[in-house]
Design a protein around this motif. Structure first.
Motif, PDB file in Angstrom:
ATOM      1  N   ASP A  36     -29.036  32.213 -14.833  1.00 42.66           N
ATOM      2  CA  ASP A  36     -29.289  31.117 -14.159  1.00 42.66           C
ATOM      3  C   ASP A  36     -30.387  31.291 -13.641  1.00 42.66           C
ATOM      4  O   ASP A  36     -30.246  31.512 -12.589  1.00 42.66           O
ATOM      5  CB  ASP A  36     -28.729  30.086 -13.947  1.00 42.66           C
ATOM      6  N   HIS A  55     -23.762  29.171  -6.864  1.00 40.94           N
ATOM      7  CA  HIS A  55     -22.247  29.152  -7.083  1.00 40.94           C
ATOM      8  C   HIS A  55     -22.339  30.437  -8.570  1.00 40.94           C
ATOM      9  O   HIS A  55     -23.091  31.182  -8.838  1.00 40.94           O
ATOM     10  CB  HIS A  55     -22.878  28.374  -8.208  1.00 40.94           C
ATOM     11  N   THR A  97     -25.425  32.640  -8.069  1.00 45.09           N
ATOM     12  CA  THR A  97     -26.658  32.448  -7.798  1.00 45.09           C
ATOM     13  C   THR A  97     -27.450  32.105  -6.161  1.00 45.09           C
ATOM     14  O   THR A  97     -26.374  31.897  -5.921  1.00 45.09           O
ATOM     15  CB  THR A  97     -27.095  30.760  -8.963  1.00 45.09           C
ATOM     16  N   GLU A 126     -29.605  29.663  -5.141  1.00 45.91           N
ATOM     17  CA  GLU A 126     -31.155  29.002  -5.182  1.00 45.91           C
ATOM     18  C   GLU A 126     -31.091  27.670  -4.377  1.00 45.91           C
ATOM     19  O   GLU A 126     -30.801  26.975  -4.792  1.00 45.91           O
ATOM     20  CB  GLU A 126     -30.457  28.395  -6.994  1.00 45.91           C
ATOM     21  N   GLU A 138     -34.680  30.670  -8.103  1.00 45.12           N
ATOM     22  CA  GLU A 138     -33.071  30.995  -8.147  1.00 45.12           C
ATOM     23  C   GLU A 138     -32.984  32.151  -8.418  1.00 45.12           C
ATOM     24  O   GLU A 138     -33.728  32.605  -9.317  1.00 45.12           O
ATOM     25  CB  GLU A 138     -32.236  29.979  -9.057  1.00 45.12           C
TER      26      GLU A 138
HETATM   27 MN   LIG Z   1     -27.801  27.340 -11.031  1.00 44.23          MN
END
Ligand SMILES: [Mn+2]
Length: 630
Positions: A420, A503, A543, A545, A585
């Motif tokens: 991600d 997350h 992550t 971000e 991110e």
């Molecule tokens: Mn994300």
């Protein structure tokens, strides 16, 4: 530095051993107590290139193990019992002198025999640790050929073992309990017979690594024995879909202890006389959806408990094993490269979806990633402030204009493990003064968070830290005025970053386990969007971000609220109202003392501008820049 983590080291060897199957013809050999690189130059033949590429892979891996015991030395891989060893990426040279930087005794080759000087580890124990690991040699693993990652089936055996160990410690789990999971099922497009590409259900994948649809799997908690149930396919399958394999095939393919047909579940399990079947029922704290609990004809004859398993298996998934980390490093490596391809290719006048397409193409053709972890977000201009842009109602269909910022949030998925990553950059390759100011504000918060991360740190505190940096920087830019502490009190940060700082990441892009029992969501603007409010632990992957966005409804709301409006300079803000937004991110793994950065893309303004400038003319690959090193 504590006691050497031999357990981790030996698990690492197991991974390498799988790799070694391919390289056995070349020069990498796993010895009885270590890994050796054959130094006989005459045997290297013509394949130098491949060999050195392999060393580069190992070298990258070594970053994590630098603090521990594995270092790529001048004559192979050497094992250091304790103490960090100075790592010299550039000074690394091939020579006949064993590992010049090693200040302690190490394993090395001597006429292709290994000597060991690991304190407290006898050769016998080495053999035991390495060879008693299940599923090592000759066992199949997931691999899509070319340069794609080879994932050992041992990854799932270890997951099952960890699950059983955890369940055995739970006093509510009776003796002779059996975990029963139901895998994902093939689906069609609405009422039609058009199939949708199957992707395994995440819990089932974590436990068995099975790519086929319509399976069940069981694990005996006391013994760890694993049973796979596969669908009995109709004869027509052989005509339309291909070869029908017997259960024995899947037993071998996935290295489980038994395999049977799904129709036999009831009778096979009855023979085991389980005290209880543990099935999976629980709420996903991000979606609010409930897992599909295993169910089969005849289940009513068993004692079933659907409460115990969910929190325990979710908790196992939160902490990644070294083998899982390897896969996440790979998904990040490929996705980072794909982002760089996009940055090189982007030109004013192109459509956003062309960038989505290029990203997916790179991930699939180079990385074997048939799926992305989520719908690609390719916002340009004002769309860069639309947090979940790219959905069917806004399908990345705008033309990229001169002066636009591009915010591209995309991640590839390999064997169900995700990534991600968001890159924000100017479409024309050159930041304006305002774009630079906002971008650097976000980069500053990202780096402040990365510096603070270590086990024990509270994730909401990291969110607060990012918010504070944003408010300070927005004040410096002139959009905000006044005392930052007072801004914090009225939650002004959430006006510019309404989402959470980051997350958990793993098999699901928003991975499970964010709110276990005892961890409560913080009901405040911004913080309530966090997908976890936990304290960090080693082995978590998350992550980071942070973002600053100029989102009209939120700005309007703030301007009409006197408590917030008093901090906003309306005339300066006016300049930014069509600005869009910036998000940076990265994916990280929490280590014993800090974090490991998995993502590798240009990040500073200078790196991005230089990379984009050279990008259009060359296809040169982009190495990790200094700003990405921890
Ligand atoms: Mn994300």
């Amino acid at each position: 530095m504590g006691a050497p983590d031999y357990d981790r080291f030996f698990r690492y060897l197991v991974i390498l051993k799988e790799e070694q199957v391919i390289f056995r013809q070349e020069r990498v050999i796993l010895g009885s107590d270590g890994i050796c690189v054959n130094r006989k130059k005459q045997q290297w033949g013509t394949d130098y290139d491949r060999f050195f590429r392999y060393l580069v892979i190992l070298k990258e891996e070594q970053v994590i193990f630098r603090q521990e015991r594995v270092i790529l030395g001048s004559d192979g891989i050497c094992v250091i019992p304790s103490q960090p060893i100075p790592f010299q990426p550039k000074g690394w040279r091939w020579s006949s002198t064993p590992c010049p930087k090693a200040t302690v005794k190490h394993l090395h080759t001597s006429k292709c025999r290994w000597k060991t000087s690991l304190p407290g580890i006898t050769a016998e124990l080495h053999m035991k640790c390495i060879f008693e690991q299940p599923l090592i040699e000759g066992r199949p693993s997931y691999w899509l050929g070319n340069e794609t990652l080879k994932v050992p089936v041992a990854l799932f055996a270890l997951n099952r073992r960890r699950l059983c160990e955890r369940l055995r410690q739970n006093k509510d789990v009776q003796k002779n309990s059996i975990v029963l999971l139901q895998g994902g099922e093939e689906t069609q497009r609405y009422c039609t017979d058009t199939g949708i590409v199957f992707r395994q259900e995440s819990y089932f994948h974590w436990t068995f690594g099975v790519t086929e649809a319509g399976c069940f799997g069981a694990v005996d908690v006391d013994t760890g024995r694993s049973i796979l149930f596969v669908p009995q396919l109709p004869e027509s399958y052989a005509v339309w879909m291909g070869k029908i394999h017997p259960p024995e095939f899947f037993k071998n393919k996935y290295a489980v202890d038994e395999a049977h047909y799904v129709t036999e579940i009831s009778s096979v399990l009855a023979l085991k006389k389980p005290a209880v079947l543990l099935t999976l029922r629980g709420v996903n704290t991000d979606s609010g959806n409930v897992t599909k609990e295993a169910s089969f004809e005849g289940i009513s004859q068993f004692n079933v408990n659907n409460k115990i398993l969910h929190p325990e298996i979710a908790e196992c998934r939160v902490i990644k094993t070294d083998m899982e980390l390897e896969v996440l490093r790979y998904t990040n490596k490929i996705s980072s490269e794909a982002h760089k391809e996009v940055m090189k290719a982007v030109k004013v006048g192109m459509k956003e979806y062309e960038m989505e397409s290029l990203f997916q193409h790179y991930c699939y053709t180079r990385g074997g990633m048939r799926h992305t972890s989520y719908t690609c977000i390719c916002g340009s201009g004002e769309n860069s402030s639309v947090l979940h842009y790219g959905h069917a109602g806004a399908p990345n269909d705008k033309t990229i204009e001169d002066g636009d910022l591009c915010l591209f949030d995309m991640g590839g998925e390999y064997y169900c493990y995700g990534s991600d990553i968001t890159c924000t950059f100017p479409a024309n390759g050159k930041f304006t003064a305002d774009q630079r100011a906002v971008y650097e504000a976000v980069l500053k918060s990202s780096r402040a968070v990365m510096k603070a991360i270590k086990p024990g740190v509270s994730w909401p505190d990291m969110h607060r830290l990012a918010d504070r940096v944003h408010l300070e920087e927005l004040t410096r830019i002139g959009i905000l005025k006044g005392n930052v502490d007072d801004m914090v009190k009225v939650h002004l940060g959430a006006v510019f970053m309404p989402h959470g700082l980051g997350h958990l990441l793993g098999i699901d892009v928003h991975d499970v386990g964010g709110y276990p029992e005892g961890v409560e969501r913080i009901e405040e603007p911004g913080l309530r969007s966090l997908r976890t409010a936990r304290r960090l632990q080693r082995g978590m992957v998350l992550t980071i971000e942070p973002g600053i966005y100029f989102i009209e409804p939120l700005l309007e709301q703030a301007l009409s609220d006197p408590a917030q409006a008093c901090f906003i300079d309306r005339s300066v803000l006016q300049r930014f109202r069509a600005f869009g937004g910036v998000r940076i991110e990265d994916d990280i793994a929490v280590t014993a003392t800090g974090m490991e950065l998995l993502t590798c893309v240009p990040r500073t303004v200078e790196e991005i501008e230089a990379f984009m400038a050279q990008g259009h003319s060359t296809a040169k690959s982009f190495g990790c820049l200094s700003s990405q090193k921890q």
